[in-house]
Scaffold this motif. Structure first.
Motif, mmCIF file in Angstrom:
data_model
loop_
_atom_site.group_PDB
_atom_site.id
_atom_site.type_symbol
_atom_site.label_atom_id
_atom_site.label_comp_id
_atom_site.label_asym_id
_atom_site.label_seq_id
_atom_site.Cartn_x
_atom_site.Cartn_y
_atom_site.Cartn_z
ATOM 1 N N ASN A 60 16.574 -7.374 3.494
ATOM 2 C CA ASN A 60 15.935 -8.678 3.353
ATOM 3 C C ASN A 60 16.456 -9.397 2.108
ATOM 4 O OD1 ASN A 60 14.149 -10.658 4.262
ATOM 5 N ND2 ASN A 60 12.511 -9.926 2.928
ATOM 6 N N ARG B 215 8.809 -11.341 5.958
ATOM 7 C CA ARG B 215 9.673 -10.221 6.352
ATOM 8 C C ARG B 215 9.377 -8.975 5.524
ATOM 9 N NH1 ARG B 215 14.838 -10.773 9.095
ATOM 10 N NH2 ARG B 215 15.470 -9.064 7.762
ATOM 11 N N ALA C 215 14.783 -1.609 4.358
ATOM 12 C CA ALA C 215 14.411 -2.893 4.960
ATOM 13 C C ALA C 215 14.316 -3.983 3.896
ATOM 14 C CB ALA C 215 13.086 -2.761 5.709
ATOM 15 N N ARG C 216 13.753 -3.638 2.750
ATOM 16 C CA ARG C 216 13.634 -4.636 1.683
ATOM 17 C C ARG C 216 15.002 -5.020 1.116
ATOM 18 N NH1 ARG C 216 8.162 -2.869 -1.583
ATOM 19 N NH2 ARG C 216 6.733 -3.975 -0.204
ATOM 20 N N ALA D 61 7.864 -5.492 6.993
ATOM 21 C CA ALA D 61 8.506 -4.186 6.776
ATOM 22 C C ALA D 61 7.512 -3.200 6.176
ATOM 23 C CB ALA D 61 9.722 -4.347 5.864
ATOM 24 N N ARG E 125 4.955 -2.211 8.863
ATOM 25 C CA ARG E 125 5.598 -1.337 9.858
ATOM 26 C C ARG E 125 5.711 0.092 9.336
ATOM 27 N NH1 ARG E 125 10.510 0.754 11.328
ATOM 28 N NH2 ARG E 125 10.950 0.747 13.556
ATOM 29 N N GLU E 126 6.190 0.247 8.110
ATOM 30 C CA GLU E 126 6.355 1.583 7.555
ATOM 31 C C GLU E 126 5.012 2.258 7.294
ATOM 32 O OE1 GLU E 126 9.114 3.149 7.719
ATOM 33 O OE2 GLU E 126 10.107 1.318 8.391
ATOM 34 N N LEU F 122 11.461 1.779 4.013
ATOM 35 C CA LEU F 122 10.944 0.531 3.449
ATOM 36 C C LEU F 122 11.939 -0.041 2.434
ATOM 37 C CD1 LEU F 122 8.732 -1.572 3.076
ATOM 38 C CD2 LEU F 122 7.681 -0.036 1.398
#
Length: 153
Positions: free
Chosen positions: A77, A130, A73-74, A134, A137-138, A70
Motif C-alpha cells: 500500500n 486499504r 500488505a501495508r 488489510a 483481514r489479517e 499485514l
C-alpha cells in the motif's frame, strides 16, 4: 502364677506388636497410594504443560504469520501511495459514464471524457481504507486460525 503372668505378658506383647505392625502396614499403604496419586498428577501436569507449550507455539506462529502478511500488505500500500504521488500510477475508479445525447454535447457533456480517476483529495482516505482493510483481514484470518489450531484442539 509366674508362668501365667509371663504368658500373659508375652501375649500382650504379641498383640501390641500385631497392632503396631497393622498400623505400619496401613501407613505404608497410604504412602503408596499418595505416591501413585502424585505420579499420576505429575504425568497429567507434564501433559498439560506440553499441550500448553504447543498451543503457545501455535499462537506465536499465527501471530508471526499474520504480522508478516499485514506488514507485506501495508508495504504494498505504501509503494502504491508513492507511485500515485509520483505520477507513475493512477487510481482508476471503476465507473461508467453515460453516453451523452448529441444535443447535450458542450461544456457539460461527457462524450470525450477520459477514464474516471479518484480525486486528489480523496486519495489519503483511499489509502487509509486499504490499510484498515488489510488490518481487518489479517485479524479475521488470525482469529480463524486461532479457533482452528488452538480452540478446537
Amino acid at each position: 502364677m509366674n508362668s501365667i503372668s509371663a504368658t500373659l505378658l508375652w501375649l500382650l506383647a504379641g498383640v501390641v506388636m500385631c497392632l503396631l505392625l497393622d498400623r505400619l502396614l496401613d501407613e505404608r499403604n497410604d504412602a503408596v497410594r499418595e505416591r501413585d496419586s502424585a505420579r499420576t498428577e505429575v504425568t497429567g501436569l507434564r501433559e498439560a504443560a506440553r499441550i500448553s507449550g504447543e498451543m503457545l507455539a501455535d499462537r506465536d506462529d499465527i501471530d508471526r504469520t499474520r504480522t508478516e502478511a499485514l506488514n507485506h500488505a501495508r508495504s504494498e500500500n505504501t509503494e502504491l501511495r508513492r507511485a500515485v504521488d509520483a505520477g507513475r500510477q493512477r487510481l482508476r475508479v471503476n465507473a461508467v459514464c453515460r453516453a451523452s445525447e448529441p444535443h447535450q454535447t458542450g461544456p457539460g457533456g461527457v462524450a470525450d471524457a477520459a477514464t474516471a480517476e479518484l480525486a486528489t483529495d480523496a486519495r489519503p482516505d483511499y489509502f487509509t481504507l486499504r490499510d484498515q482493510l488489510a488490518l481487518s483481514r489479517e485479524m479475521i484470518l488470525g482469529l480463524q486460525d486461532h479457533v482452528r489450531r488452538i480452540c478446537l484442539r
